[in-house]
Design a protein around this motif. Sequence first.
Motif, mmCIF file in Angstrom:
data_model
loop_
_atom_site.group_PDB
_atom_site.id
_atom_site.type_symbol
_atom_site.label_atom_id
_atom_site.label_comp_id
_atom_site.label_asym_id
_atom_site.label_seq_id
_atom_site.Cartn_x
_atom_site.Cartn_y
_atom_site.Cartn_z
ATOM 1 N N GLU A 111 86.080 87.771 24.965
ATOM 2 C CA GLU A 111 85.647 88.488 23.775
ATOM 3 C C GLU A 111 85.261 87.497 22.674
ATOM 4 O O GLU A 111 85.832 86.411 22.569
ATOM 5 N N PHE A 112 84.272 87.883 21.868
ATOM 6 C CA PHE A 112 83.879 87.061 20.721
ATOM 7 C C PHE A 112 83.252 87.966 19.670
ATOM 8 O O PHE A 112 82.898 89.119 19.945
ATOM 9 N N GLU A 113 83.136 87.418 18.464
ATOM 10 C CA GLU A 113 82.569 88.175 17.362
ATOM 11 C C GLU A 113 81.060 88.020 17.341
ATOM 12 O O GLU A 113 80.532 86.903 17.399
ATOM 13 N N TYR A 114 80.374 89.153 17.251
ATOM 14 C CA TYR A 114 78.911 89.150 17.250
ATOM 15 C C TYR A 114 78.419 90.190 16.266
ATOM 16 O O TYR A 114 78.665 91.386 16.441
ATOM 17 N N ARG A 115 77.787 89.749 15.204
ATOM 18 C CA ARG A 115 77.232 90.626 14.171
ATOM 19 C C ARG A 115 78.257 91.627 13.668
ATOM 20 O O ARG A 115 77.980 92.826 13.529
ATOM 21 N N GLY A 116 79.469 91.119 13.430
ATOM 22 C CA GLY A 116 80.507 91.939 12.823
ATOM 23 C C GLY A 116 81.292 92.811 13.771
ATOM 24 O O GLY A 116 82.095 93.652 13.319
ATOM 25 N N ARG A 117 81.096 92.640 15.059
ATOM 26 C CA ARG A 117 81.877 93.435 16.013
ATOM 27 C C ARG A 117 82.354 92.542 17.152
ATOM 28 O O ARG A 117 81.807 91.481 17.400
ATOM 29 N N THR A 118 83.394 93.018 17.848
ATOM 30 C CA THR A 118 83.941 92.272 18.971
ATOM 31 C C THR A 118 83.275 92.750 20.254
ATOM 32 O O THR A 118 83.236 93.957 20.532
ATOM 33 N N VAL A 119 82.744 91.795 21.019
ATOM 34 C CA VAL A 119 82.013 92.156 22.237
ATOM 35 C C VAL A 119 82.469 91.276 23.398
ATOM 36 O O VAL A 119 83.069 90.216 23.201
ATOM 37 N N ARG A 120 82.179 91.733 24.578
ATOM 38 C CA ARG A 120 82.373 90.933 25.785
ATOM 39 C C ARG A 120 81.192 91.207 26.715
ATOM 40 O O ARG A 120 80.749 92.355 26.840
ATOM 41 N N VAL A 121 80.709 90.177 27.373
ATOM 42 C CA VAL A 121 79.599 90.314 28.309
ATOM 43 C C VAL A 121 80.107 90.052 29.721
ATOM 44 O O VAL A 121 80.772 89.054 29.981
ATOM 45 N N THR A 122 79.802 90.983 30.597
ATOM 46 C CA THR A 122 80.118 90.823 32.018
ATOM 47 C C THR A 122 78.876 91.166 32.822
ATOM 48 O O THR A 122 78.004 91.892 32.339
ATOM 49 N N PRO A 123 78.741 90.645 34.044
ATOM 50 C CA PRO A 123 79.645 89.725 34.729
ATOM 51 C C PRO A 123 79.451 88.291 34.245
ATOM 52 O O PRO A 123 78.428 87.970 33.621
ATOM 53 N N ARG A 124 80.417 87.451 34.549
ATOM 54 C CA ARG A 124 80.240 86.027 34.298
ATOM 55 C C ARG A 124 79.262 85.459 35.322
ATOM 56 O O ARG A 124 79.270 85.870 36.487
ATOM 57 N N PRO A 125 78.443 84.529 34.921
ATOM 58 C CA PRO A 125 77.550 83.890 35.896
ATOM 59 C C PRO A 125 78.326 83.018 36.862
ATOM 60 O O PRO A 125 79.487 82.656 36.617
ATOM 61 N N ALA A 126 77.663 82.658 37.960
ATOM 62 C CA ALA A 126 78.318 81.854 38.995
ATOM 63 C C ALA A 126 78.348 80.377 38.633
ATOM 64 O O ALA A 126 79.298 79.659 38.974
ATOM 65 N N THR A 127 77.306 79.893 37.946
ATOM 66 C CA THR A 127 77.179 78.470 37.670
ATOM 67 C C THR A 127 78.195 78.042 36.606
ATOM 68 O O THR A 127 78.352 78.699 35.574
ATOM 69 N N ASP A 128 78.890 76.942 36.870
ATOM 70 C CA ASP A 128 79.896 76.414 35.966
ATOM 71 C C ASP A 128 79.354 75.158 35.270
ATOM 72 O O ASP A 128 78.849 74.264 35.952
ATOM 73 N N PRO A 129 79.416 75.052 33.940
ATOM 74 C CA PRO A 129 80.059 75.990 33.021
ATOM 75 C C PRO A 129 79.192 77.183 32.646
ATOM 76 O O PRO A 129 79.695 78.178 32.149
ATOM 77 N N HIS A 130 77.865 77.079 32.894
ATOM 78 C CA HIS A 130 76.976 78.203 32.620
ATOM 79 C C HIS A 130 75.633 77.924 33.277
ATOM 80 O O HIS A 130 75.347 76.782 33.671
ATOM 81 N N PRO A 131 74.770 78.930 33.416
ATOM 82 C CA PRO A 131 73.439 78.707 33.987
ATOM 83 C C PRO A 131 72.678 77.637 33.216
ATOM 84 O O PRO A 131 72.887 77.447 32.011
ATOM 85 N N LEU A 132 71.803 76.932 33.933
ATOM 86 C CA LEU A 132 71.065 75.830 33.318
ATOM 87 C C LEU A 132 70.150 76.369 32.223
ATOM 88 O O LEU A 132 69.246 77.162 32.475
ATOM 89 N N LEU A 133 70.421 75.925 31.005
ATOM 90 C CA LEU A 133 69.693 76.372 29.823
ATOM 91 C C LEU A 133 69.272 75.148 29.031
ATOM 92 O O LEU A 133 70.111 74.327 28.642
ATOM 93 N N LEU A 134 67.975 75.002 28.825
ATOM 94 C CA LEU A 134 67.436 73.891 28.049
ATOM 95 C C LEU A 134 66.795 74.423 26.785
ATOM 96 O O LEU A 134 66.304 75.561 26.750
ATOM 97 N N VAL A 135 66.802 73.604 25.744
ATOM 98 C CA VAL A 135 66.107 73.942 24.507
ATOM 99 C C VAL A 135 64.749 73.264 24.538
ATOM 100 O O VAL A 135 64.654 72.041 24.691
ATOM 101 N N GLY A 136 63.696 74.058 24.413
ATOM 102 C CA GLY A 136 62.347 73.523 24.455
ATOM 103 C C GLY A 136 61.734 73.419 23.076
ATOM 104 O O GLY A 136 62.147 74.115 22.142
ATOM 105 N N GLY A 137 60.736 72.553 22.946
ATOM 106 C CA GLY A 137 60.018 72.449 21.685
ATOM 107 C C GLY A 137 59.438 71.070 21.470
ATOM 108 O O GLY A 137 59.683 70.144 22.242
ATOM 109 N N SER A 138 58.691 70.945 20.398
ATOM 110 C CA SER A 138 58.069 69.657 20.067
ATOM 111 C C SER A 138 58.416 69.226 18.654
ATOM 112 O O SER A 138 57.732 68.389 18.076
ATOM 113 N N SER A 139 59.498 69.783 18.104
ATOM 114 C CA SER A 139 59.885 69.495 16.727
ATOM 115 C C SER A 139 61.259 68.847 16.668
ATOM 116 O O SER A 139 62.078 68.976 17.585
#
Length: 323
Positions: A146-174
């Motif tokens: 659980e975590f706080e999101y826009r003033g409310r407590t939420v939880r997201v399921t299911p958890r992904p399989a990849t540890d610690p999380h799916p491969l996520l990159l930040v893109g850009g040229s700035s």
Amino acid sequence: MPVTVVRFNLVAPGATPTELGVRYRAALEMAAYADRHGVTLVQTEEHHGVENNWLPSPFVFAGAVLGATRRLAVTVSAVIGPLHDPLRLAEDIAVLDLLSGGRLVTVAGIGYRPEEYARAGVDWKRRGRLQDELLETVLKAWTGEEFEYRGRTVRVTPRPATDPHPLLLVGGSSKAAARRAARLGLPFFPSAHLPELEAYYKERLNEYGTEGWTMMPGAETPLLHVAEDPDRAWAEYGERFLHEARIYASWQSGGIRSAVKSGAKTVAELREEGVYRILTPDACVAQGLDNLVLHPLAGGMPVEEGWRSLRLFCEGVLPRLGG
């Protein structure tokens, strides 16, 4: 062994829904064929409301490709982060991660087309803050806690399989994109060959005490089409490449940088420039590129010509690249 990529954006000017259906199904068949022949990854992307039918739903398409393949990775490069609901995006990526065994790679950018923000009712001026919120939210969501999101407590399921999380990159040229990636300890994907920006990112990693790495395009990252007779292919299909190149270039304003931005105004200029290259199998091997990006359906390319290019690439180029 070079990284080999098959790119699909499904651009098809003037195509009917029936024609688009044929192209979409062909792209899935091409992805399966590429997978069987050892291609490294399929790349797709996101743009909205474009008259030439540029793909707007990259995760739907990615899911179909992942279901049709067994080994290759699928990269969404890039998702326009502020246009997405953070919780729903976290769920979609988690499900695709579970379905694919971790083969989905997501590059999160903020986009460069104000009209896409206006269409979605999202404030262009808040895009940086929205991107920060999105990245922070999906990282919390994938913990399953659980975590706080826009003033409310939420939880997201299911958890992904990849540890610690799916491969996520930040893109850009700035620098803002580089700082964002470093602050969150996420890998950085510069949108062009920008060694100075890579150095800035590494400095910010030290500043924030985080760890990360860079996946940066090479100094040359041309979009390839393979043909036995390049002169014929340029004569017959050059206008299709030029259409796509000019549309894409028209979106690149201000300080936006892209590895595949073209300045060409004519087919002859496009051929001379080298951003798009039509090559024989021998010439393709001789390029000596670290990343080979095949674009078989570029600009509305006829499906049968796309297949010819893909087969020449997989059967006449890949076996000769070596380790």
